[in-house]
Design a protein around this motif. Structure first.
Motif, PDB file in Angstrom:
ATOM      1  N   ILE A  90      -1.536 -35.615  13.312  1.00  0.00           N
ATOM      2  CA  ILE A  90      -1.812 -37.032  13.094  1.00  0.00           C
ATOM      3  C   ILE A  90      -3.300 -37.169  12.794  1.00  0.00           C
ATOM      4  O   ILE A  90      -4.140 -36.646  13.532  1.00  0.00           O
ATOM      5  N   THR A  91      -3.597 -37.866  11.703  1.00  0.00           N
ATOM      6  CA  THR A  91      -4.993 -38.158  11.384  1.00  0.00           C
ATOM      7  C   THR A  91      -5.201 -39.661  11.517  1.00  0.00           C
ATOM      8  O   THR A  91      -4.382 -40.457  11.056  1.00  0.00           O
ATOM      9  N   GLU A  92      -6.298 -40.005  12.162  1.00  0.00           N
ATOM     10  CA  GLU A  92      -6.679 -41.405  12.319  1.00  0.00           C
ATOM     11  C   GLU A  92      -8.080 -41.617  11.760  1.00  0.00           C
ATOM     12  O   GLU A  92      -8.924 -40.733  11.844  1.00  0.00           O
ATOM     13  N   ARG A  93      -8.286 -42.792  11.184  1.00  0.00           N
ATOM     14  CA  ARG A  93      -9.611 -43.210  10.778  1.00  0.00           C
ATOM     15  C   ARG A  93     -10.289 -43.719  12.034  1.00  0.00           C
ATOM     16  O   ARG A  93      -9.715 -44.488  12.787  1.00  0.00           O
ATOM     17  N   GLU A  94     -11.496 -43.235  12.291  1.00  0.00           N
ATOM     18  CA  GLU A  94     -12.212 -43.664  13.489  1.00  0.00           C
ATOM     19  C   GLU A  94     -13.592 -44.189  13.094  1.00  0.00           C
ATOM     20  O   GLU A  94     -14.317 -43.528  12.354  1.00  0.00           O
ATOM     21  N   ASP A  95     -13.917 -45.373  13.588  1.00  0.00           N
ATOM     22  CA  ASP A  95     -15.258 -45.919  13.390  1.00  0.00           C
ATOM     23  C   ASP A  95     -16.153 -45.257  14.433  1.00  0.00           C
ATOM     24  O   ASP A  95     -15.948 -45.445  15.635  1.00  0.00           O
ATOM     25  N   PRO A  96     -17.140 -44.463  14.018  1.00  0.00           N
ATOM     26  CA  PRO A  96     -17.952 -43.739  15.003  1.00  0.00           C
ATOM     27  C   PRO A  96     -18.824 -44.641  15.875  1.00  0.00           C
ATOM     28  O   PRO A  96     -19.265 -44.228  16.936  1.00  0.00           O
ATOM     29  N   ARG A  97     -19.012 -45.875  15.453  1.00  0.00           N
ATOM     30  CA  ARG A  97     -19.835 -46.805  16.250  1.00  0.00           C
ATOM     31  C   ARG A  97     -19.042 -47.461  17.370  1.00  0.00           C
ATOM     32  O   ARG A  97     -19.560 -47.735  18.435  1.00  0.00           O
ATOM     33  N   THR A  98     -17.753 -47.707  17.123  1.00  0.00           N
ATOM     34  CA  THR A  98     -16.956 -48.442  18.098  1.00  0.00           C
ATOM     35  C   THR A  98     -15.849 -47.611  18.732  1.00  0.00           C
ATOM     36  O   THR A  98     -15.301 -47.989  19.762  1.00  0.00           O
ATOM     37  N   GLY A  99     -15.468 -46.511  18.066  1.00  0.00           N
ATOM     38  CA  GLY A  99     -14.343 -45.709  18.538  1.00  0.00           C
ATOM     39  C   GLY A  99     -12.999 -46.272  18.120  1.00  0.00           C
ATOM     40  O   GLY A  99     -11.959 -45.699  18.438  1.00  0.00           O
ATOM     41  N   GLU A 100     -12.999 -47.399  17.400  1.00  0.00           N
ATOM     42  CA  GLU A 100     -11.747 -48.004  16.934  1.00  0.00           C
ATOM     43  C   GLU A 100     -11.036 -47.032  15.999  1.00  0.00           C
ATOM     44  O   GLU A 100     -11.649 -46.448  15.114  1.00  0.00           O
ATOM     45  N   ARG A 101      -9.723 -46.870  16.210  1.00  0.00           N
ATOM     46  CA  ARG A 101      -8.933 -45.947  15.400  1.00  0.00           C
ATOM     47  C   ARG A 101      -7.704 -46.632  14.833  1.00  0.00           C
ATOM     48  O   ARG A 101      -7.145 -47.526  15.447  1.00  0.00           O
ATOM     49  N   GLU A 102      -7.279 -46.107  13.660  1.00  0.00           N
ATOM     50  CA  GLU A 102      -5.979 -46.479  13.103  1.00  0.00           C
ATOM     51  C   GLU A 102      -5.424 -45.281  12.353  1.00  0.00           C
ATOM     52  O   GLU A 102      -6.165 -44.541  11.709  1.00  0.00           O
ATOM     53  N   LYS A 103      -4.116 -45.087  12.479  1.00  0.00           N
ATOM     54  CA  LYS A 103      -3.482 -43.924  11.862  1.00  0.00           C
ATOM     55  C   LYS A 103      -3.563 -44.016  10.349  1.00  0.00           C
ATOM     56  O   LYS A 103      -3.334 -45.073   9.762  1.00  0.00           O
ATOM     57  N   THR A 104      -3.890 -42.879   9.720  1.00  0.00           N
ATOM     58  CA  THR A 104      -3.954 -42.813   8.266  1.00  0.00           C
ATOM     59  C   THR A 104      -2.925 -41.861   7.687  1.00  0.00           C
ATOM     60  O   THR A 104      -2.426 -42.085   6.594  1.00  0.00           O
ATOM     61  N   THR A 105      -2.635 -40.780   8.388  1.00  0.00           N
ATOM     62  CA  THR A 105      -1.773 -39.726   7.852  1.00  0.00           C
ATOM     63  C   THR A 105      -1.044 -39.036   8.993  1.00  0.00           C
ATOM     64  O   THR A 105      -1.619 -38.851  10.068  1.00  0.00           O
ATOM     65  N   GLU A 106       0.205 -38.656   8.737  1.00  0.00           N
ATOM     66  CA  GLU A 106       0.959 -37.866   9.704  1.00  0.00           C
ATOM     67  C   GLU A 106       1.783 -36.843   8.937  1.00  0.00           C
ATOM     68  O   GLU A 106       2.285 -37.134   7.854  1.00  0.00           O
ATOM     69  N   SER A 107       1.895 -35.644   9.491  1.00  0.00           N
ATOM     70  CA  SER A 107       2.714 -34.619   8.851  1.00  0.00           C
ATOM     71  C   SER A 107       3.146 -33.591   9.886  1.00  0.00           C
ATOM     72  O   SER A 107       2.661 -33.587  11.022  1.00  0.00           O
ATOM     73  N   TYR A 108       4.046 -32.725   9.451  1.00  0.00           N
ATOM     74  CA  TYR A 108       4.588 -31.653  10.279  1.00  0.00           C
ATOM     75  C   TYR A 108       4.428 -30.364   9.499  1.00  0.00           C
ATOM     76  O   TYR A 108       4.956 -30.238   8.401  1.00  0.00           O
ATOM     77  N   PHE A 109       3.672 -29.429  10.058  1.00  0.00           N
ATOM     78  CA  PHE A 109       3.393 -28.156   9.401  1.00  0.00           C
ATOM     79  C   PHE A 109       4.148 -27.055  10.131  1.00  0.00           C
ATOM     80  O   PHE A 109       4.343 -27.132  11.341  1.00  0.00           O
ATOM     81  N   VAL A 110       4.524 -26.025   9.393  1.00  0.00           N
ATOM     82  CA  VAL A 110       5.117 -24.829   9.988  1.00  0.00           C
ATOM     83  C   VAL A 110       4.175 -23.669   9.698  1.00  0.00           C
ATOM     84  O   VAL A 110       3.756 -23.465   8.551  1.00  0.00           O
ATOM     85  N   TYR A 111       3.837 -22.934  10.740  1.00  0.00           N
ATOM     86  CA  TYR A 111       2.993 -21.749  10.639  1.00  0.00           C
ATOM     87  C   TYR A 111       3.827 -20.542  11.038  1.00  0.00           C
ATOM     88  O   TYR A 111       4.789 -20.671  11.793  1.00  0.00           O
ATOM     89  N   VAL A 112       3.440 -19.377  10.535  1.00  0.00           N
ATOM     90  CA  VAL A 112       4.086 -18.130  10.924  1.00  0.00           C
ATOM     91  C   VAL A 112       3.026 -17.247  11.570  1.00  0.00           C
ATOM     92  O   VAL A 112       1.934 -17.064  11.014  1.00  0.00           O
ATOM     93  N   ALA A 113       3.360 -16.720  12.743  1.00  0.00           N
ATOM     94  CA  ALA A 113       2.458 -15.791  13.441  1.00  0.00           C
ATOM     95  C   ALA A 113       2.557 -14.428  12.758  1.00  0.00           C
ATOM     96  O   ALA A 113       3.649 -13.968  12.425  1.00  0.00           O
ATOM     97  N   ILE A 114       1.399 -13.811  12.531  1.00  0.00           N
ATOM     98  CA  ILE A 114       1.388 -12.497  11.893  1.00  0.00           C
ATOM     99  C   ILE A 114       0.614 -11.499  12.749  1.00  0.00           C
ATOM    100  O   ILE A 114      -0.288 -11.861  13.496  1.00  0.00           O
ATOM    101  N   ASP A 115       0.984 -10.217  12.595  1.00  0.00           N
ATOM    102  CA  ASP A 115       0.320  -9.148  13.341  1.00  0.00           C
ATOM    103  C   ASP A 115      -0.837  -8.575  12.521  1.00  0.00           C
ATOM    104  O   ASP A 115      -1.186  -9.112  11.454  1.00  0.00           O
ATOM    105  N   ASP A 116      -1.399  -7.478  12.979  1.00  0.00           N
ATOM    106  CA  ASP A 116      -2.549  -6.868  12.298  1.00  0.00           C
ATOM    107  C   ASP A 116      -2.215  -6.326  10.910  1.00  0.00           C
ATOM    108  O   ASP A 116      -3.112  -6.088  10.106  1.00  0.00           O
TER     109      ASP A 116
END
Length: 152
Positions: A90-116
């Motif tokens: 989840i990504t939110e836009r945040e005003d650094p002066r006030t801390g006010e946030r609102e959602k801008t983007t949401e997604s679901y990622f899949v990662y694969v664990a790999i060895d050496d």
């Protein structure tokens, strides 16, 4: 580390002019890159292995993040397979002066664990030991399913 709440990673990126598009807001490619990096950190924290991006589900940019604002990105693992790790972002836009946030983007990622040898490797089973973790997991699974249904 296999508990959902231990995979929670938050990060902030200050949107600078070099991150912006011609409308003076964060370029979508930069937002996606930041999300991918934070998601990978969450997946690696969970698995204890290097993780690579395997899939990005639908990504909707609901509102812009202006130059000078902060992109606040939250990621956590909500499910895992044999070598795959599913992460809600989840990504939110945040005003650094006030801390006010609102959602801008949401997604679901899949990662694969790999060895050496850069081959897929097993990951632990995800545990959920808190009510907050259970709520986060249920929300992610429900929202992910809604995304799949809305594709048709």
């Amino acid at each position: 580390m296999t508990d959902l709440m231990e995979t929670l990673v938050e990060n902030r990126e200050m949107v600078q002019p070099n991150h912006a598009n011609m409308l003076d807001s964060a370029h979508g490619g930069n937002v996606m890159k930041w999300m991918d990096e934070v998601g990978a950190m969450s997946a690696m924290r969970f698995s204890g292995e290097t993780c690579v991006t395997a899939r990005v589900n639908q990504m909707n940019f609901e509102r812009p993040i202006a130059v000078g604002d902060t992109a606040h990105i939250t990621a956590y693992v909500y499910d895992a397979g044999e070598s795959s790790v599913r992460v809600r972002l989840i990504t939110e836009r945040e005003d650094p002066r006030t801390g006010e946030r609102e959602k801008t983007t949401e997604s679901y990622f899949v990662y694969v664990a790999i060895d050496d040898d850069n081959e897929p490797t097993t990951v632990p089973e995800l545990t959920v030991s808190t009510d907050e973790g259970a709520r986060r997991r249920e929300r992610a699974l429900a929202n992910e399913q809604r995304e799949y249904r809305n594709r048709d």
